[in-house]
Design a protein around this motif. Sequence first.
Motif, PDB file in Angstrom:
ATOM      1  N   PRO A  77       1.047  -1.261   0.005  1.00  0.00           N
ATOM      2  CA  PRO A  77       0.094   0.110   0.080  1.00  0.00           C
ATOM      3  C   PRO A  77       0.626   1.212  -0.062  1.00  0.00           C
ATOM      4  O   PRO A  77       1.838   1.249   0.592  1.00  0.00           O
ATOM      5  N   GLN A  78       0.580   2.384  -0.699  1.00  0.00           N
ATOM      6  CA  GLN A  78       0.963   3.585  -0.645  1.00  0.00           C
ATOM      7  C   GLN A  78       0.666   4.481   0.608  1.00  0.00           C
ATOM      8  O   GLN A  78       1.532   4.939   0.881  1.00  0.00           O
ATOM      9  N   ARG A  79      -0.678   4.164   0.923  1.00  0.00           N
ATOM     10  CA  ARG A  79      -1.108   5.100   2.010  1.00  0.00           C
ATOM     11  C   ARG A  79      -1.707   3.946   3.045  1.00  0.00           C
ATOM     12  O   ARG A  79      -2.824   3.317   2.687  1.00  0.00           O
ATOM     13  N   VAL A  80      -1.161   4.056   4.375  1.00  0.00           N
ATOM     14  CA  VAL A  80      -1.705   2.975   5.240  1.00  0.00           C
ATOM     15  C   VAL A  80      -2.185   3.771   6.334  1.00  0.00           C
ATOM     16  O   VAL A  80      -1.490   4.899   6.964  1.00  0.00           O
ATOM     17  N   VAL A  81      -3.302   3.522   6.987  1.00  0.00           N
ATOM     18  CA  VAL A  81      -3.819   4.140   8.166  1.00  0.00           C
ATOM     19  C   VAL A  81      -4.215   3.048   9.242  1.00  0.00           C
ATOM     20  O   VAL A  81      -4.635   2.029   8.946  1.00  0.00           O
ATOM     21  N   VAL A 119      -0.802   7.109   8.727  1.00  0.00           N
ATOM     22  CA  VAL A 119      -1.554   7.772   9.597  1.00  0.00           C
ATOM     23  C   VAL A 119      -1.735   6.936  10.928  1.00  0.00           C
ATOM     24  O   VAL A 119      -2.272   5.906  10.864  1.00  0.00           O
ATOM     25  N   ALA A 120      -1.296   7.394  11.958  1.00  0.00           N
ATOM     26  CA  ALA A 120      -1.613   6.717  13.397  1.00  0.00           C
ATOM     27  C   ALA A 120      -2.596   7.647  13.969  1.00  0.00           C
ATOM     28  O   ALA A 120      -2.383   8.726  14.365  1.00  0.00           O
ATOM     29  N   LEU A 121      -3.802   6.770  14.281  1.00  0.00           N
ATOM     30  CA  LEU A 121      -4.889   7.378  15.044  1.00  0.00           C
ATOM     31  C   LEU A 121      -5.063   6.725  16.258  1.00  0.00           C
ATOM     32  O   LEU A 121      -5.279   5.453  16.124  1.00  0.00           O
ATOM     33  N   ASP A 122      -5.169   7.590  17.388  1.00  0.00           N
ATOM     34  CA  ASP A 122      -5.408   6.777  18.578  1.00  0.00           C
ATOM     35  C   ASP A 122      -6.093   7.840  19.601  1.00  0.00           C
ATOM     36  O   ASP A 122      -5.763   8.992  19.493  1.00  0.00           O
ATOM     37  N   LEU A 123      -6.883   7.391  20.641  1.00  0.00           N
ATOM     38  CA  LEU A 123      -7.781   8.087  21.687  1.00  0.00           C
ATOM     39  C   LEU A 123      -6.763   8.637  22.590  1.00  0.00           C
ATOM     40  O   LEU A 123      -6.864   9.468  23.139  1.00  0.00           O
ATOM     41  N   SER A 124      -5.755   7.715  22.877  1.00  0.00           N
ATOM     42  CA  SER A 124      -4.845   7.922  24.076  1.00  0.00           C
ATOM     43  C   SER A 124      -3.695   9.248  23.527  1.00  0.00           C
ATOM     44  O   SER A 124      -2.976   8.682  22.820  1.00  0.00           O
ATOM     45  N   ALA A 125      -3.650  10.197  24.352  1.00  0.00           N
ATOM     46  CA  ALA A 125      -2.558  11.117  24.365  1.00  0.00           C
ATOM     47  C   ALA A 125      -1.261  10.473  24.722  1.00  0.00           C
ATOM     48  O   ALA A 125      -0.203  10.805  23.749  1.00  0.00           O
ATOM     49  N   GLY A 126      -1.127   9.685  25.557  1.00  0.00           N
ATOM     50  CA  GLY A 126       0.141   8.927  25.899  1.00  0.00           C
ATOM     51  C   GLY A 126       0.538   8.275  24.818  1.00  0.00           C
ATOM     52  O   GLY A 126       1.745   8.130  24.471  1.00  0.00           O
ATOM     53  N   PRO A 132      -8.908  11.148   7.876  1.00  0.00           N
ATOM     54  CA  PRO A 132      -7.900  10.356   8.129  1.00  0.00           C
ATOM     55  C   PRO A 132      -7.727   9.360   7.475  1.00  0.00           C
ATOM     56  O   PRO A 132      -6.531   8.694   7.098  1.00  0.00           O
ATOM     57  N   VAL A 133      -8.826   8.882   6.987  1.00  0.00           N
ATOM     58  CA  VAL A 133      -8.781   7.448   6.089  1.00  0.00           C
ATOM     59  C   VAL A 133      -9.039   7.597   4.735  1.00  0.00           C
ATOM     60  O   VAL A 133      -9.060   6.909   3.888  1.00  0.00           O
ATOM     61  N   ARG A 134      -9.052   8.921   4.229  1.00  0.00           N
ATOM     62  CA  ARG A 134      -9.399   9.244   3.049  1.00  0.00           C
ATOM     63  C   ARG A 134      -8.439   8.817   2.036  1.00  0.00           C
ATOM     64  O   ARG A 134      -7.228   9.235   2.179  1.00  0.00           O
TER      65      ARG A 134
END
Length: 326
Positions: free
Chosen positions: A151-155, A178-185, A219-221
């Motif tokens: 893949p060229q773009r991975v989320v 792209v890394a998406l996460d609820l936790s600020a830590g 973020p997933v587009r």
Amino acid sequence: MNLIDDRESAADLAAYAAFFEMAEAIGLSGLLDGGRPFTLDEVAEHGRVSGTGAAAFTGALLAAGLLEPGSHPREFVPGADMAGRRYRAGYVSWSMTANRPYLDHAAEILREPASAGNHPRDGRKVAVSSRWIGSYGFYPGVADEILSRKPQRVVDLGAGAGALLIRLLTELPDSTGVALDLSAGACAEVTAAAGRAGVGDRLDVVHRPIESLLEDASPVRDADLVHAGFVIHDTLAQPEVAEGVLRSCRESLAPGGSVIITDAVPYAGGAERAFSALFSYLHSGSMNVELPSEEQWRALLHRAGFAEVTVTRLGMPGARMMVAAG
């Protein structure tokens, strides 16, 4: 194995888990995982500790067999099977450290299930211990599946400490992530780890819950591949939300794209039974998450509009990989 050996093995595992947790807190994991000799000065620099403190900690790691003496004075070499020891210790760390609030308040939560929300887990500790387990428990199989698709773009939804994305971007030098996460830590951890790995310029970190994709799917587009690791189950209390998130992912994919879910099934049997029982119980009793069966995972993905769904068993007890396309 006789009883004495069993006890020694359990003692070793407990010690490894404690040492690895301390090394993570001090900032030395990069040196332990680097596969190269390092010096006492590097330990002091990475840990921002005095030479005396660095010598004391490395001395303990030497005594435990996690380090070996290098070819020069004040030099150390990571011990044999470092990765395997960290993987096995990850189960102890996840069970006893990441979930400590649930263990400490087990009676209260059992009597008043709603009180579990008063005892949140530390997102960074969850992310770190999950990364250790994932190193052998689920990342290899998932990474191989993703890499085969180039893949060229991975989320990565619920990216945690970012180990999977960092490996992918390292092996796919022309790709972005792209890394998406609820936790600020967890977001802070993945940002730091990506910088250390030299892929930070190709990785965007988004601090948001996955439910936000219902309102804003940016973020997933145009992603070629969306991976969701142990995060879709968090939305299952509202099935329409889980289905909506997956539908948003499907509709946002680039042509020919796919979604891969790494998650778990409840109370798996056979060799999976013990850890799967703990994983299932904590999710049900303390997180209000009822894990779906393989058949229910398939049905959820079909309702979200995917035509093709395959399910594969992974190394962590109870873990499964669902690949959805079409």
